[in-house]
Design an enzyme around this catalytic site. Sequence first.
Site, PDB file in Angstrom:
ATOM      1  N   ALA A  15      -4.141  29.720  14.186  1.00 52.59           N
ATOM      2  CA  ALA A  15      -5.092  29.232  13.169  1.00 52.59           C
ATOM      3  C   ALA A  15      -5.120  29.876  11.862  1.00 52.59           C
ATOM      4  O   ALA A  15      -6.107  29.762  11.090  1.00 52.59           O
ATOM      5  CB  ALA A  15      -6.505  28.885  13.671  1.00 52.59           C
ATOM      6  N   SER A  16      -3.999  30.475  11.614  1.00 47.85           N
ATOM      7  CA  SER A  16      -4.323  31.326  10.441  1.00 47.85           C
ATOM      8  C   SER A  16      -3.734  30.321   9.020  1.00 47.85           C
ATOM      9  O   SER A  16      -4.199  30.817   7.909  1.00 47.85           O
ATOM     10  CB  SER A  16      -3.379  32.539  10.318  1.00 47.85           C
ATOM     11  OG  SER A  16      -1.868  32.171  10.431  1.00 47.85           O
ATOM     12  N   ARG A  17      -3.286  29.367   9.399  1.00 44.33           N
ATOM     13  CA  ARG A  17      -2.756  28.595   8.317  1.00 44.33           C
ATOM     14  C   ARG A  17      -2.851  27.012   8.804  1.00 44.33           C
ATOM     15  O   ARG A  17      -2.727  26.836  10.186  1.00 44.33           O
ATOM     16  CB  ARG A  17      -1.734  28.891   7.542  1.00 44.33           C
ATOM     17  CG  ARG A  17      -0.585  28.834   8.366  1.00 44.33           C
ATOM     18  CD  ARG A  17       0.741  29.035   7.494  1.00 44.33           C
ATOM     19  NE  ARG A  17       2.030  28.714   8.355  1.00 44.33           N
ATOM     20  CZ  ARG A  17       2.634  29.343   8.753  1.00 44.33           C
ATOM     21  NH1 ARG A  17       2.514  30.845   8.402  1.00 44.33           N
ATOM     22  NH2 ARG A  17       3.886  28.976   9.364  1.00 44.33           N
ATOM     23  N   VAL A  66       0.621  32.835  21.244  1.00 43.27           N
ATOM     24  CA  VAL A  66       0.425  31.904  22.429  1.00 43.27           C
ATOM     25  C   VAL A  66       1.601  31.762  23.010  1.00 43.27           C
ATOM     26  O   VAL A  66       1.419  31.161  24.395  1.00 43.27           O
ATOM     27  CB  VAL A  66      -0.159  30.579  21.885  1.00 43.27           C
ATOM     28  CG1 VAL A  66      -1.612  30.828  21.373  1.00 43.27           C
ATOM     29  CG2 VAL A  66       0.584  29.818  20.868  1.00 43.27           C
ATOM     30  N   SER A 144       1.893  15.367  18.350  1.00 42.77           N
ATOM     31  CA  SER A 144       2.474  14.908  17.046  1.00 42.77           C
ATOM     32  C   SER A 144       3.024  13.546  17.139  1.00 42.77           C
ATOM     33  O   SER A 144       2.878  13.090  18.346  1.00 42.77           O
ATOM     34  CB  SER A 144       4.125  15.604  17.192  1.00 42.77           C
ATOM     35  OG  SER A 144       4.806  14.945  16.079  1.00 42.77           O
ATOM     36  N   TYR A 153      16.022  14.947  14.291  1.00 43.37           N
ATOM     37  CA  TYR A 153      16.428  16.304  13.918  1.00 43.37           C
ATOM     38  C   TYR A 153      15.374  17.272  14.623  1.00 43.37           C
ATOM     39  O   TYR A 153      15.272  18.384  14.587  1.00 43.37           O
ATOM     40  CB  TYR A 153      16.542  16.882  12.557  1.00 43.37           C
ATOM     41  CG  TYR A 153      17.386  16.327  11.761  1.00 43.37           C
ATOM     42  CD1 TYR A 153      18.628  16.248  12.028  1.00 43.37           C
ATOM     43  CD2 TYR A 153      17.066  14.968  10.860  1.00 43.37           C
ATOM     44  CE1 TYR A 153      19.620  15.556  11.418  1.00 43.37           C
ATOM     45  CE2 TYR A 153      18.071  14.396  10.173  1.00 43.37           C
ATOM     46  CZ  TYR A 153      19.314  14.531  10.360  1.00 43.37           C
ATOM     47  OH  TYR A 153      20.356  14.024   9.964  1.00 43.37           O
TER      48      TYR A 153
HETATM   49  P1  NAD Z   1       2.390  25.707  10.205  1.00 39.88           P
HETATM   50  O1  NAD Z   1       3.589  26.350  10.262  1.00 39.88           O
HETATM   51  O2  NAD Z   1       2.091  25.444   8.719  1.00 39.88           O
HETATM   52  O3  NAD Z   1       1.269  26.707  10.987  1.00 39.88           O
HETATM   53  C1  NAD Z   1       1.411  27.115  12.182  1.00 39.88           C
HETATM   54  C2  NAD Z   1       0.335  28.200  12.481  1.00 39.88           C
HETATM   55  O4  NAD Z   1       0.516  28.682  13.779  1.00 39.88           O
HETATM   56  C3  NAD Z   1       0.446  29.161  11.713  1.00 39.88           C
HETATM   57  O5  NAD Z   1      -1.085  29.974  11.716  1.00 39.88           O
HETATM   58  C4  NAD Z   1       1.087  30.496  12.593  1.00 39.88           C
HETATM   59  O6  NAD Z   1       0.654  31.894  12.171  1.00 39.88           O
HETATM   60  C5  NAD Z   1       0.566  29.957  13.972  1.00 39.88           C
HETATM   61  N1  NAD Z   1       1.586  30.366  14.933  1.00 39.88           N
HETATM   62  C6  NAD Z   1       2.960  30.021  14.697  1.00 39.88           C
HETATM   63  N2  NAD Z   1       3.441  30.291  16.166  1.00 39.88           N
HETATM   64  C7  NAD Z   1       2.538  31.134  16.763  1.00 39.88           C
HETATM   65  C8  NAD Z   1       2.390  31.493  18.159  1.00 39.88           C
HETATM   66  N3  NAD Z   1       3.609  31.774  18.920  1.00 39.88           N
HETATM   67  N4  NAD Z   1       1.310  32.225  18.450  1.00 39.88           N
HETATM   68  C9  NAD Z   1       0.246  32.162  17.692  1.00 39.88           C
HETATM   69  N5  NAD Z   1       0.172  31.441  16.406  1.00 39.88           N
HETATM   70  C10 NAD Z   1       1.296  31.000  16.132  1.00 39.88           C
HETATM   71  O7  NAD Z   1       2.274  24.378  11.059  1.00 39.88           O
HETATM   72  P2  NAD Z   1       1.053  23.052  11.079  1.00 39.88           P
HETATM   73  O8  NAD Z   1       1.827  22.043  10.202  1.00 39.88           O
HETATM   74  O9  NAD Z   1      -0.113  23.759  10.970  1.00 39.88           O
HETATM   75  O10 NAD Z   1       1.594  22.438  12.564  1.00 39.88           O
HETATM   76  C11 NAD Z   1       0.906  22.811  13.658  1.00 39.88           C
HETATM   77  C12 NAD Z   1       1.562  22.214  14.715  1.00 39.88           C
HETATM   78  O11 NAD Z   1       1.324  20.941  14.563  1.00 39.88           O
HETATM   79  C13 NAD Z   1       2.996  22.584  14.810  1.00 39.88           C
HETATM   80  O12 NAD Z   1       3.254  22.808  16.160  1.00 39.88           O
HETATM   81  C14 NAD Z   1       3.803  21.553  14.172  1.00 39.88           C
HETATM   82  O13 NAD Z   1       5.136  21.246  14.746  1.00 39.88           O
HETATM   83  C15 NAD Z   1       2.592  20.303  14.637  1.00 39.88           C
HETATM   84  N6  NAD Z   1       3.079  19.248  13.727  1.00 39.88           N
HETATM   85  C16 NAD Z   1       2.826  19.164  12.327  1.00 39.88           C
HETATM   86  C17 NAD Z   1       3.064  18.264  11.330  1.00 39.88           C
HETATM   87  C18 NAD Z   1       3.294  18.267  10.145  1.00 39.88           C
HETATM   88  O14 NAD Z   1       3.305  17.214   9.200  1.00 39.88           O
HETATM   89  N7  NAD Z   1       2.451  19.749   9.693  1.00 39.88           N
HETATM   90  C19 NAD Z   1       3.365  16.910  11.892  1.00 39.88           C
HETATM   91  C20 NAD Z   1       3.436  16.863  13.542  1.00 39.88           C
HETATM   92  C21 NAD Z   1       3.164  17.985  14.109  1.00 39.88           C
END
Ligand code: NAD
Length: 263
Positions: A15-17, A66, A144, A153
């Site tokens: 949840a940092s971003r 995690v 997702s 991809y």
């Molecule tokens: P992001 O990359 O912007 O943020 C991911 C967050 O997870 C960050 O806070 C990062 O520090 C943290 N993180 C990553 N790996 C970690 C780990 N191993 N342990 C603890 N923290 C970890 O991604 P997002 O867009 O916020 O996406 C969150 C999830 O939703 C992802 O799994 C992504 O694939 C999925 N998702 C995103 C989208 C999109 O369009 N953004 C669409 C479908 C699915």
Amino acid sequence: MNLGLDGKVALVAAASRGLGRAIATELAAEGATISMCARDAAALERARHDIESKTGRPVLAVTADVSRSDDVVRFVDETLARFGRVDVLVTNAGGPPAGLFEAHDAAAWDNAFRLTLASAVELARRVLPGMKERRWGRIINVTSIAVKQPVDYLILSNSLRAAVTGFARTLATEVAPFGITVNNVLPGYTRTERMEALAAARNKGEGISREAAFADWEKQIPARRLGEPDELAALTAFLASERAAYITAQSVAVDGGWIRALY
Ligand code: NAD
């Protein structure tokens, strides 16, 4: 609408971003106490400080990966030591790397398994005993749109998120008698750093520019724009609420109409 989240303890992973941060912020704005994690201590601390000052709710930040089960144990233990219980669990992690089938070796599949499926399973394992005892709980997995319509991809994500969906559907049946719901929220293309990473992967794989990648995504979405993180967070807060007590075992998309399916 009163969501009844005042004073509930919500544990939000990764949840940092991005989406995790938006969800933690929304739950705190609804009165929940937050425990959150990410791997990067400095970024996590900035997010913690920002959420606490915006909402006035207590926020605990635990540096944890995690995909490591010992980190998951520590994350939950520190939360229980500080707040005494977890009422709402939001499982989330970074997305597995993009790429065609032949780009991923056995180790990449192993990592994707730990990051996407094992993290959700281990978090649930740790918080469920307390939820069952109190006969109240909400588990919400960030998955997702790929679970209803696989995304090109993203073979690792398409495969492992389907596994999370099977896990969640089965668990929902097992824990429903205890007043615990298990649901999945399905982000569509949403404006976060993940999309920048996917645009970079498309640039490498297909040779198209960042702008062309975003234009292509917007064209696929009936709403003709990407989603915003707080739009997914709003649904998550509702599913976490008292009002959603009879909604379980569902996968709900926030995608501007991207999924071409009837349900
Ligand atoms: P992001 O990359 O912007 O943020 C991911 C967050 O997870 C960050 O806070 C990062 O520090 C943290 N993180 C990553 N790996 C970690 C780990 N191993 N342990 C603890 N923290 C970890 O991604 P997002 O867009 O916020 O996406 C969150 C999830 O939703 C992802 O799994 C992504 O694939 C999925 N998702 C995103 C989208 C999109 O369009 N953004 C669409 C479908 C699915």
